[in-house]
Write a protein that holds these residues in place. Sequence first.
Motif, PDB file in Angstrom:
ATOM      1  N   THR A 157       0.815  -1.218   0.000  1.00 10.63           N
ATOM      2  CA  THR A 157       0.000   0.000   0.000  1.00 10.63           C
ATOM      3  C   THR A 157       0.848   1.267   0.000  1.00 10.63           C
ATOM      4  N   SER A 158       2.019   1.224   0.619  1.00  8.61           N
ATOM      5  CA  SER A 158       2.863   2.425   0.682  1.00  8.61           C
ATOM      6  C   SER A 158       3.385   2.834  -0.692  1.00  8.61           C
ATOM      7  N   GLN A 159       3.389   1.916  -1.646  1.00  9.59           N
ATOM      8  CA  GLN A 159       3.865   2.255  -2.991  1.00  9.59           C
ATOM      9  C   GLN A 159       2.940   3.246  -3.692  1.00  9.59           C
ATOM     10  N   PHE A 160       1.679   3.289  -3.255  1.00 10.96           N
ATOM     11  CA  PHE A 160       0.736   4.225  -3.868  1.00 10.96           C
ATOM     12  C   PHE A 160       1.133   5.677  -3.602  1.00 10.96           C
ATOM     13  N   LEU A 161       1.959   5.900  -2.600  1.00  9.81           N
ATOM     14  CA  LEU A 161       2.429   7.255  -2.316  1.00  9.81           C
ATOM     15  C   LEU A 161       3.235   7.825  -3.480  1.00  9.81           C
ATOM     16  N   SER A 162       3.801   6.942  -4.294  1.00  8.22           N
ATOM     17  CA  SER A 162       4.621   7.384  -5.428  1.00  8.22           C
ATOM     18  C   SER A 162       3.827   7.481  -6.723  1.00  8.22           C
ATOM     19  N   LEU A 163       2.581   7.010  -6.705  1.00  7.29           N
ATOM     20  CA  LEU A 163       1.789   6.945  -7.940  1.00  7.29           C
ATOM     21  C   LEU A 163       0.880   8.168  -8.037  1.00  7.29           C
ATOM     22  N   HIS A 164       1.456   9.298  -8.354  1.00 11.54           N
ATOM     23  CA  HIS A 164       0.717  10.561  -8.368  1.00 11.54           C
ATOM     24  C   HIS A 164      -0.246  10.680  -9.547  1.00 11.54           C
ATOM     25  N   HIS A 165      -0.089   9.838 -10.556  1.00 13.56           N
ATOM     26  CA  HIS A 165      -0.914   9.961 -11.765  1.00 13.56           C
ATOM     27  C   HIS A 165      -1.946   8.838 -11.887  1.00 13.56           C
ATOM     28  N   LEU A 166      -2.079   8.020 -10.863  1.00 14.79           N
ATOM     29  CA  LEU A 166      -2.996   6.881 -10.931  1.00 14.79           C
ATOM     30  C   LEU A 166      -4.440   7.362 -11.049  1.00 14.79           C
ATOM     31  N   GLN A 167      -5.145   6.855 -12.067  1.00 16.77           N
ATOM     32  CA  GLN A 167      -6.532   7.250 -12.313  1.00 16.77           C
ATOM     33  C   GLN A 167      -7.505   6.075 -12.218  1.00 16.77           C
ATOM     34  N   GLU A 168      -7.025   4.874 -12.553  1.00 14.57           N
ATOM     35  CA  GLU A 168      -7.904   3.706 -12.562  1.00 14.57           C
ATOM     36  C   GLU A 168      -7.286   2.606 -11.700  1.00 14.57           C
ATOM     37  N   LEU A 169      -8.084   2.085 -10.774  1.00 14.23           N
ATOM     38  CA  LEU A 169      -7.606   1.039  -9.874  1.00 14.23           C
ATOM     39  C   LEU A 169      -8.615  -0.103  -9.849  1.00 14.23           C
ATOM     40  N   TYR A 170      -8.142  -1.300 -10.193  1.00 14.20           N
ATOM     41  CA  TYR A 170      -8.985  -2.496 -10.228  1.00 14.20           C
ATOM     42  C   TYR A 170      -8.392  -3.537  -9.275  1.00 14.20           C
TER      43      TYR A 170
END
Length: 308
Positions: A98-111
């Motif tokens: 979950t901590s890796q999402f801190l680096s994903l500033h452009h994430l728009q779609e999550l499945y």
Amino acid sequence: MLSCLLEKAKEREGLLHLCCRKLRIFAMPMQNIKTILKMVRLDSVQDLEVNCTWKLSTLGKFALHLGQMRNLRRLLVSHIHMSSCASREKEEWVSQFTSQFLSLHHLQELYLDSISFLEGRLNHMLRCLKSPLETLSITNCLLSELDLKHLSQSPTICQLKDLGLSGVNLTSVSMRSLQVLLDVCGLVVVDPQFSAILPALSRCSQLTTFSFCGNPISMAVLENLLCHTIGLSKLSHVLYPAPLESYEDVRGTLHPGRLAYLHAKLKRMLRESGRPSMVWFSANPCPHCGDRTFYNPEPILCSCYMPV
């Protein structure tokens, strides 16, 4: 072609890296995956699918690569199972992912499909999301009432255009909720838990499509859902399960007449609310052949319901 590129990249290890916009990872040894990822510019990946039956520990090890995909816009992860490691170790693996999402500033779609560790931990992931999502799909997972509460309060859903909650089973039901659970046709209705997310839905002003098939829902909650979403001007399509009142028996046999009546009632409510163009479809698998029943706007039934 790909094998040739990989071979060249391997020959020039450290000098040549492949740019890869879409990356699909299927069942293969983790060591092979790591070898390939070393040849790829991870910040070039914008679309990632991980379709592997992995243990949580394997996902945790892969997570370090995920954090380097800083331009990722779409992420699909499926079939992650809890391993038999100690509780503390499990939490460390979950945190590492979950901590890796801190680096994903452009994430728009999550499945997220068939993710065994989400129950009670959804908030950890939501807090790590750095920008609002346009699409969120959580399917075939266990969620608690607290998870739904965190979901409804998360700022990451304020710009959702598509939300999917198909096949979500709700756990950790409070005693108060248990008192109002209904038992219709032998099926336990999870209306109170589904109702918990309705206030959040009413704030999703960018939502265009909402799908929640696979959830046992009563007609009363469908009507409540309509009331909460009627003000969402961009919402045009809702894919919903047949309400529990439309079944004939505990085996899940659909009564076409009842379903048609309930569907017509929803359509009438839409007209009276000034939203006749909002399309609501019903989709349910036939217990005999598995085909689904759709309304568009009339029922499209499988052959099992046709007279011989």
